[in-house]
Scaffold this motif. Sequence first.
Motif, mmCIF file in Angstrom:
data_model
loop_
_atom_site.group_PDB
_atom_site.id
_atom_site.type_symbol
_atom_site.label_atom_id
_atom_site.label_comp_id
_atom_site.label_asym_id
_atom_site.label_seq_id
_atom_site.Cartn_x
_atom_site.Cartn_y
_atom_site.Cartn_z
ATOM 1 N N HIS A 8 1.932 5.152 -2.328
ATOM 2 C CA HIS A 8 1.508 6.165 -3.308
ATOM 3 C C HIS A 8 2.740 6.786 -3.970
ATOM 4 C CE1 HIS A 8 -2.608 6.064 -1.605
ATOM 5 N NE2 HIS A 8 -1.996 5.948 -0.442
ATOM 6 N N HIS A 39 0.866 -1.195 0.000
ATOM 7 C CA HIS A 39 0.000 0.000 0.000
ATOM 8 C C HIS A 39 0.892 1.232 0.000
ATOM 9 C CE1 HIS A 39 -3.870 2.130 1.062
ATOM 10 N NE2 HIS A 39 -2.962 3.064 1.306
ATOM 11 N N ASP A 72 2.184 3.127 3.060
ATOM 12 C CA ASP A 72 1.339 4.293 2.813
ATOM 13 C C ASP A 72 2.165 5.554 2.554
ATOM 14 O OD1 ASP A 72 -1.104 5.397 2.239
ATOM 15 O OD2 ASP A 72 -1.724 5.681 4.305
ATOM 16 N N ALA A 95 -1.776 2.574 -4.348
ATOM 17 C CA ALA A 95 -3.024 2.418 -3.591
ATOM 18 C C ALA A 95 -4.140 3.350 -4.036
ATOM 19 C CB ALA A 95 -2.752 2.591 -2.098
ATOM 20 N N HIS A 149 -4.758 -0.546 6.685
ATOM 21 C CA HIS A 149 -4.662 0.344 7.846
ATOM 22 C C HIS A 149 -5.148 -0.315 9.138
ATOM 23 C CE1 HIS A 149 -3.537 2.851 4.665
ATOM 24 N NE2 HIS A 149 -4.691 3.448 4.401
ATOM 25 N N LYS A 159 -9.737 0.736 -5.595
ATOM 26 C CA LYS A 159 -9.557 1.272 -4.237
ATOM 27 C C LYS A 159 -10.853 1.911 -3.750
ATOM 28 C CE LYS A 159 -7.470 3.071 -0.591
ATOM 29 N NZ LYS A 159 -6.425 4.070 -0.739
HETATM 30 ZN ZN LIG Z 1 -2.969 5.193 1.371
#
Ligand SMILES: [Zn+2]
Length: 559
Positions: A90, A88, A456, A247, A390, A307
């Motif tokens: 970006h 996950h 993340d 993600a 998460h 997503k």
């Molecule tokens: Zn994220």
Amino acid sequence: MPRLAAALAVIVLACARLSGPEPAELVLRHGSVYVGDAAGTRAEALAVRGGVVAYVGDDRGVEAFVGPHTRVVELGGKLVLPGFHDAHVHPVAAGLEASRCRLGGIAEPSALEARIRECAAAQSTRAWVEGGGWELPLFPNANPEKQLLDRLVPDRPALLMSADGHSAWANSRALAAAGITRETPDPPNGRIERDPRTGDPSGTLREAAVGLAARAAPPPTPEELGAALRRGLDALAKLGVVCAHEANATPAFWDAYLAWDASGAPGPRVRAALALPADYASVDPLPAFTAARGQANGARLRAPAVKLFLDGVIEARTAALLEPYEGGDDLGPANFSPEALDALVVRLDAAGFQIHMHAIGDRAVRMGLDAVGYAHAANGARDARDTIAHLELVSPDDLPRFAPLGVVPNIQALWAQADPYITELTIPVLGDERSLDLYPIGSLFATGAVVAAGSDWPVSSANPLAAMEVGVTRRAEGSGAGPGWIPEQRASLEQMIAAYTRGGAWLDFEERERGTLEAGKRADLVVLDRDVFALAPDQISQATVLETIADGETIWRAP
Ligand SMILES: [Zn+2]
């Protein structure tokens, strides 16, 4: 006779040569190879031929793979691990933030102000000042005000994303350019923070309200996106990542990925989760999703997932809870009604997409699990490997549901430490008792579900070794020995490595081809400068990656 003997000897040698293995392109020897299988197998050496692990075993056995053109790496006791999967992340957003204005990790208000002034000067030719990464605990109630940003950037619109990506700080010119006034209603799934006395927008925008301002800013050019993506992927390769799960791939981001794939530039593989467009309820998004999926089906780039953001974040009180936030009756908003989510997941599942869900609050986690169960009931159960990322607050009742539903917990272990996000913005709004259920990583492993792990980034560091350390210690990196925060939820180093390697391969349906260093698997590996198993747990993040190899190809090597 001696001549005949010599000739025979040559023939015998040639036969031995023929019956031996073909030489490898790469041999790593005299080190420690952690195979990454469930048994915890260790070896001394490894050979790579044709992008595949041709041999893993002792130093003696690897000699047969050394030919005249073989690159031989003397490990000198260093550690080889399977390559890391960031499940996950970006990369485009991280690259954009880095090239514009990076505010992450700044802990002092004065330093933040100085940095924003610098960014405004550096972006003097841009119509808007943009960037992100400011830490929510820097402001009371995570709520910065426009007046301060007006002083720092008086001449142009300024829009700065928070570190978690769920809030934005706008100055007056940005609010005006976006037409956000006292009369503007909160959009669905969003909140415009307001001055309690005047009702005027105060400068902080939450969730979908961020989009009201972001849409008014000039969009990044394809060149800017392409450069941001390469920067993001290069940074991940340097950290040992061989496969990155993008993600939230917007159409513009997806175009950047397609261009990157076509360029053949080396880098980690990418598995993208396509972004759900804001108008999905009125315009059917499935044709666009299916078209995007059809554009890339190679080994390097795929779009197998969609997503869905089920909720926001606890710090901004936008996470969906089963019981109210402390001191009121506010349960926090979910971005879907359960019925709408179920219907959407059924359609995506029927079309063969994996569902990649953002869920922070315990109600959002439950809705995600419920929706997957509903889709299985409607479409027939299949090996779908949906994932929920998460998992900050999970009801103990929901922990046993992941494995039977085949839902992969997608953990961000770096967050499982008692930093100011937890102590100042989370525990006070949840109360002490519920806070014991925060980041139940040890429990998730114990359920028997296959766990994947990710960063993340740019929300927080992309370094898998830092996340592994915190997963093992539940303390800030390098903060010494000690009990850690909710120590019963610690994971083992073996579990953390498994989540970052074969857990990611499982999520990709590639567990037979990747994720461990067994002979016959594709050669995805990292060489570390030291053996993390021999280190004190609070030193794991000090190890560095010397080389990253994806599919047999070096995508990063320390100079
Ligand atoms: Zn994220």
